[in-house]
Design an enzyme around this catalytic site. Sequence first.
Site, PDB file in Angstrom:
ATOM      1  N   GLY A  27       0.845  -1.188   0.000  1.00 61.99           N
ATOM      2  CA  GLY A  27       0.000   0.000   0.000  1.00 61.99           C
ATOM      3  C   GLY A  27       0.880   1.237   0.000  1.00 61.99           C
TER       4      GLY A  27
ATOM      5  CD  GLN B 250       9.710   0.375   0.288  1.00 58.57           C
ATOM      6  OE1 GLN B 250       9.019  -0.534   0.739  1.00 58.57           O
ATOM      7  NE2 GLN B 250      10.086   1.394   1.043  1.00 58.57           N
TER       8      GLN B 250
ATOM      9  CG  PHE C 142       1.552   8.548   5.632  1.00 56.03           C
ATOM     10  CD1 PHE C 142       2.454   8.767   6.668  1.00 56.03           C
ATOM     11  CD2 PHE C 142       1.779   9.180   4.412  1.00 56.03           C
ATOM     12  CE1 PHE C 142       3.558   9.594   6.505  1.00 56.03           C
ATOM     13  CE2 PHE C 142       2.876  10.015   4.234  1.00 56.03           C
ATOM     14  CZ  PHE C 142       3.764  10.228   5.283  1.00 56.03           C
ATOM     15  CB  SER C 143      -1.506   2.430   3.852  1.00 56.89           C
ATOM     16  OG  SER C 143      -0.350   1.630   3.658  1.00 56.89           O
ATOM     17  N   GLY C 144      -0.364   2.168   7.163  1.00 59.85           N
ATOM     18  CA  GLY C 144      -0.315   1.264   8.322  1.00 59.85           C
ATOM     19  C   GLY C 144       0.370  -0.074   8.055  1.00 59.85           C
ATOM     20  CE  LYS C 145       4.076   0.444   3.177  1.00 56.11           C
ATOM     21  NZ  LYS C 145       3.549   1.818   3.310  1.00 56.11           N
TER      22      LYS C 145
ATOM     23  CD  GLU D 126      10.226   1.225   4.939  1.00 51.31           C
ATOM     24  OE1 GLU D 126       9.987   1.450   3.732  1.00 51.31           O
ATOM     25  OE2 GLU D 126       9.649   1.832   5.865  1.00 51.31           O
TER      26      GLU D 126
END
Length: 193
Positions: free
Chosen positions: A15, A91, A18-21, A89
């Site tokens: 996501g 990515q 700031f989507s809470g991953k 993280e």
Amino acid sequence: MDALTKDGSIEVICGCMFSGKTEELIRRVRRAVIAKQKVQVFKPHIDNRYAVDQVKSHNGLGFDAIPVACSEDILKLTQPDTTVVAIDEAQFFDEALPRVANELADSGKRVICAGLDLDFRGEPFGPMPALLAIAERVDKLTAICVISGEPATRTQRIINGRPASYYDPVILVGATESYEARARRYHDVPDKP
Ligand code: TMP
Ligand code: MG
């Protein structure tokens, strides 16, 4: 690694920012700890935003993590009796991460990865597409668009108060000083070809 154990799997939490991953990754890790699982958490050492040896969510939750230089290091540092391997993280890792995750899962481990599906340009980020494809479970979280209050699926990079150009470098570690969560309609990428 024990090739006879075949009950491992890969979970991906993705996501926009700031989507809470990381919050969700920490939630799963804490539950695994309560279940007396041996957990190891890894992060790329490029992400030094809040702490070097912790994964940290934007709302302040933290969990101890081992910073590593490349995905191969995760394989090297994972202990035989570890049952849950969490990677935040994702990515930022190299293209070997999907193979590394597969090897861990094939050896019976539960692999939980969290990462940005898209970069600020709205394009797939690093090893995430391949990781999403091989995962048994995928959760795509949304944030709240700062413009409209709708669910946000994109990350807007802001530099000097303006949307960043498509030709900006992909990697820029940061938080609210450089990024906002936005819905598709409000995601602005100047110079996008
Ligand atoms: P977060 O998803 O845990 O909030 O962290 C995302 C990190 O990725 C943060 O340090 C900013 C960075 N980032 C980039 O380097 N390039 C990008 O295109 C985007 C969207 C984020
Ligand atoms: Mg995070």
